[in-house]
Motif scaffolding. Structure first.
Motif, PDB file in Angstrom:
ATOM      1  N   PRO A 449      -0.794 -68.144   9.151  1.00  0.00           N
ATOM      2  CA  PRO A 449      -0.173 -68.944   9.254  1.00  0.00           C
ATOM      3  C   PRO A 449       1.818 -69.211  11.146  1.00  0.00           C
ATOM      4  N   GLN A 450       1.623 -70.113  10.413  1.00  0.00           N
ATOM      5  CA  GLN A 450       2.785 -70.396  12.467  1.00  0.00           C
ATOM      6  C   GLN A 450       3.812 -69.823  12.705  1.00  0.00           C
ATOM      7  N   PRO A 451       4.206 -69.444  13.138  1.00  0.00           N
ATOM      8  CA  PRO A 451       5.849 -69.061  13.166  1.00  0.00           C
ATOM      9  C   PRO A 451       5.827 -69.537  13.590  1.00  0.00           C
ATOM     10  N   VAL A 452       7.615 -69.814  13.755  1.00  0.00           N
ATOM     11  CA  VAL A 452       8.617 -71.055  14.358  1.00  0.00           C
ATOM     12  C   VAL A 452       9.049 -69.762  15.195  1.00  0.00           C
ATOM     13  N   THR A 453       9.040 -71.277  16.976  1.00  0.00           N
ATOM     14  CA  THR A 453       9.497 -70.727  18.160  1.00  0.00           C
ATOM     15  C   THR A 453      11.105 -72.001  18.089  1.00  0.00           C
ATOM     16  N   ALA A 454      11.551 -71.120  18.589  1.00  0.00           N
ATOM     17  CA  ALA A 454      12.825 -71.841  20.234  1.00  0.00           C
ATOM     18  C   ALA A 454      12.148 -72.671  21.038  1.00  0.00           C
ATOM     19  N   GLU A 472      -2.242 -83.070  12.128  1.00  0.00           N
ATOM     20  CA  GLU A 472      -2.789 -81.489  10.582  1.00  0.00           C
ATOM     21  C   GLU A 472      -2.206 -80.160  11.431  1.00  0.00           C
ATOM     22  N   THR A 473      -1.817 -80.705  13.234  1.00  0.00           N
ATOM     23  CA  THR A 473      -1.824 -78.522  13.635  1.00  0.00           C
ATOM     24  C   THR A 473      -0.728 -78.920  13.306  1.00  0.00           C
ATOM     25  N   GLY A 474       0.205 -79.705  13.182  1.00  0.00           N
ATOM     26  CA  GLY A 474       2.263 -78.836  12.563  1.00  0.00           C
ATOM     27  C   GLY A 474       2.949 -78.846  13.717  1.00  0.00           C
ATOM     28  N   ALA A 475       1.685 -79.537  14.731  1.00  0.00           N
ATOM     29  CA  ALA A 475       2.299 -79.761  16.755  1.00  0.00           C
ATOM     30  C   ALA A 475       3.788 -80.484  16.351  1.00  0.00           C
TER      31      ALA A 475
END
Length: 748
Positions: A449-454, A472-475
């Motif tokens: 799972p991809q974390p949310v980052t500032a 698709e990377t969610g960038a």
């Protein structure tokens, strides 16, 4: 034994349905007296029991009833499922069982917590749990939370997508959780019991300081040793420069990343005796399982431990004259087999058919259509920042570059296998998987799972065809879209193309290329770099005879200096941007390459305004690629730019006077050299004071060490290669978390 908890000595390889592949393997080894750290498994039945007893099973099913092609619905389903699992109370009886097992293991013991997938019979879908191991977990409260994290990992967006698309019910997938005594490793790594490419009787040992996460995640280049099982001797010992290590923080108990002390950075990790011990355990495991093994190991206080073992799936069948025929740099991961097609001239690219292995001296933008048809790419020349490396990664094509002699060592029609992970080309085709072949491991099937980052984490894109894969990377957007690949693919220099087809045709081709990416990412920003092709790349195109002949094109007539010298051609690029804005693509940003000073910035801004672009309304900026621009960034910022972005490929070679593609000085080329870092730190400080955003879009944006440095310095965004986005985001999140903790401690 209880319904929820099984100890390692209670399970073996036949208990996959209850304890998953990882748990079954650990139990099998523990029962055969291999040195496995003790532990227990929270069974798949316990997971199912939690859903049933807490009443969230039906709610999760309802949350997953979505259109998986709708990214918003997919994200909402992920968030809802995770919220339900993490918010569910742990049934008292189950918590008591976990607590009792933890106390029996050793109350207060630090443990590692890992998910272990049970869906071994579903190889075509990414069902497995995320594989970011939770290390140094202490206390039953934290243990329960990490168990929930493992359960929640079944509901990443990618896992949900595959499960629904493949038509499998949520009930088909279960997950177990391994809880194992933590080994506070002094040194660790992996060992392949036989050569991972050829299957020959040589054990390959990789080793680094501290915990094994550094080696397994690829965050550090480990030492590499080869043990000949026939002669019983260590035949190769390649000692790497190991900059980073993972260790347990003595104050907090958390796993932290730190720099390796100078006196150990270039020191050999394993003695010959230790190599032999590791290799002999690997040999025993191969004999036990009847197949070569890929094994994770650790050493603490001179005790050797086995942490995991799984079959090697990369060994190739060899022909009579088989084996490794070429070695180079693994530039794009994976393995692919096909017939060799050697391309020595551009007019030969039509020879490449679907599934061929394209072999050439070096690739050029004109070759991209052929690269898309290829199964793999092999080149004589080039490094990890070459055209072949960058484009292959974006296309998802296996590639090995810099072999030196692929075009002469291979023959047209040869069947070869290209290993982009290890930089090898071997004779023969990759063995076809049998129906009963080992299923993909969790590591191979599902991203964490991809974390949310500032800090925004963006992606680099070279060719519009890669837009879908990049998205698709969610960038958080595109930090670099290279315009030159769109232009060079025309087969003619800009002047020649305009002369033959007219200004409108040239503008339209640029618009089409940028629009494809801007549409895929909308409303996420897409930062487009204006044309930055050196003259040697134009020379190969129609009209190239008129190009200046330069001794070193990288230092020559390119980037903003050419744009300002040829304003008529540059204006056509700017008119293409104007048309994109008129079409509604307000997510497009303009980035000017190779700017040296404020005068060039001001001149470019004037040309943009003359072309009908309102520089106060659009988002535009410059690349910092020279020491000059870094030293006068105050003046550049005062010209009204919205952002600056580091081009580390050029900034490094210009700062160190080292050509990044020259193998004679490759050991000098270091993106993390103190001189390069000092320039970047200065730019970030200056821009922060002036409210100008900062970013990195060079290859170093995928370098873990560079990412950590820049986040600590306060950079606004990081743009990475397609295959590195997920890893970079996780690293950014860890650094941000550590910085917040440090800040909180200082306030105390």
């Amino acid at each position: 034994m209880t319904e929820s908890v099984l100890w390692f000595d209670e399970v073996d390889k036949d208990n996959v349905d209850s304890v998953g592949g990882k748990g079954a393997s650990l139990g099998e080894m523990a029962n055969k007296d291999f040195p496995v750290p003790g532990g227990f498994i929270l069974t798949a039945q316990a997971y199912r029991r939690l859903l049933r007893d807490t009443g969230i099973e039906e709610e999760i099913e309802a949350a997953l009833d979505i259109d998986t092609e709708d990214s918003d619905e997919l994200e909402e389903a992920h968030e809802r499922a995770v919220e339900l699992i993490r918010g569910a109370g742990m049934p008292d009886e189950m918590r008591d069982e976990i607590e009792a097992a933890y106390e029996e293991l050793g109350d207060g013991e630090f443990v590692a917590v890992r998910s272990s997938a049970t869906a071994e019979d579903l190889p075509d879908a990414s069902f497995a749990g995320q594989q970011e191991t939770y290390l140094n977990v202490e206390g039953v409260d934290e243990l329960v939370e990490r168990v929930k994290d493992c359960w929640a990992s079944l509901f990443t967006e990618r896992a949900i997508y595959y499960r629904v698309e493949k038509g499998f019910s949520h009930e088909d997938v279960n997950i177990a959780v391994v809880v194992q005594r933590m080994v506070d490793a002094d040194k660790s790594g992996v060992v392949f019991s036989s050569d991972p490419s050829t299957g020959e009787g040589r054990a390959t040992v990789e080793a680094a300081w501290g915990l094994g996460e550094s080696v397994v995640s690829g965050g550090v280049t480990p030492d590499n040793y080869v043990f000949d099982r026939e002669t019983r001797e260590v035949v190769t010992a390649n000692v790497a420069s190991k900059k980073l290590m993972h260790v347990k923080d003595t104050a907090t108990g958390e796993t932290v990343e730190k720099e390796v002390p100078d006196d150990r950075r270039n020191k050999r990790v394993l003695t010959d005796d230790e190599i032999v011990r590791v290799a002999e355990v690997a040999e025993r495991l191969e004999e036990h399982y009847g197949a070569p093994q890929d094994i994770e190991w650790a050493i603490h206080d001179d005790e050797l431990y086995v942490l995991q073992s799984r079959p090697i799936t990369t060994i190739q069948e060899k022909e009579e004259d088989g084996g490794v025929v070429l070695e180079g740099l693994g530039a794009s991961p994976g393995q692919a087999s096909g017939k060799v097609r050697i391309v020595r001239k551009l007019d030969e690219i039509d020879r490449i058919e679907e599934g061929d292995v394209m072999v050439t001296e070096q690739t050029m933008p004109d070759m991209v259509p052929a690269m898309k048809r290829s199964a793999a790419i092999v080149t004589d020349e080039g490094g990890l920042t070459s055209h072949a490396a960058i484009v292959s990664r974006e296309l998802g094509k296996t590639a090995v570059v810099g072999t030196g002699n692929a075009t002469t060592a291979l023959e047209d029609g040869d069947t070869v296998t290209v290993d982009g992970d290890r930089g090898r080309v071997t004779k023969g085709a990759e063995e076809e998987a049998e129906d009963d072949a080992p299923e993909p491991s969790e590591d191979e099937t599902t991203a964490a799972p991809q974390p949310v980052t500032a800090t925004d984490v963006k992606v680099n894109v070279s060719i519009p065809d890669a837009a879908g894969r990049a998205s698709e990377t969610g960038a958080d957007g595109v930090g670099l879209l290279r315009m030159e690949h769109m232009v060079l693919n025309l087969g003619k220099t800009p002047s020649k193309y305009v002369g033959d087809h007219g200004e409108r045709a040239y503008i339209d081709r640029i618009v089409e290329g940028v629009q494809e990416v801007a549409e895929e990412f909308y409303p996420r920003p897409v930062r487009v770099r204006t044309l930055d092709a050196p003259t040697d790349e134009f020379c190969n195109l129609e009209g190239g005879d008129d190009e200046p002949k330069e001794h070193n094109p990288m230092l020559g007539y390119r980037g903003i200096r050419r744009a300002l010298d040829e304003p008529d051609i540059f204006e056509l690029e700017l008119r293409a941007f104007r048309k994109l804005y008129e079409l509604g693509y307000d997510n497009v940003e303009i980035m000017l390459p190779l700017v040296n000073d404020a005068d060039q910035t001001a001149e470019a801004r004037n040309l943009m305004e003359r072309a009908g672009l309102d520089t106060d309304e659009i988002t535009w900026g410059v690349m910092v690629e020279t020491p000059a621009s870094a030293m006068v960034v105050e003046d550049i910022a005062d010209e009204g730019v919205d952002f600056v972005s580091f081009g580390t490929n050029d900034l490094t070679q210009y700062t160190l006077a080292a050509d990044r593609n020259n193998e004679n000085v490759s050991d000098i080329y270091d993106e993390t050299h103190p001189g390069v870092l000092a320039l970047m730190s200065r730019v970030i400080d200056v821009c922060d004071e002036r409210d100008v955003r900062t970013s990195i879009c060079g290859q170093a944006g995928s370098n873990p060490e560079m990412v950590e440095f820049l986040v600590e310095e306060g950079i606004t965004s990081v743009s990475a290669n397609i295959d590195a986005v997920a890893d970079v985001r996780r690293r950014v999140a860890r650094v941000e978390k550590r910085l917040m903790l440090d800040h909180a401690r200082r306030k105390e």
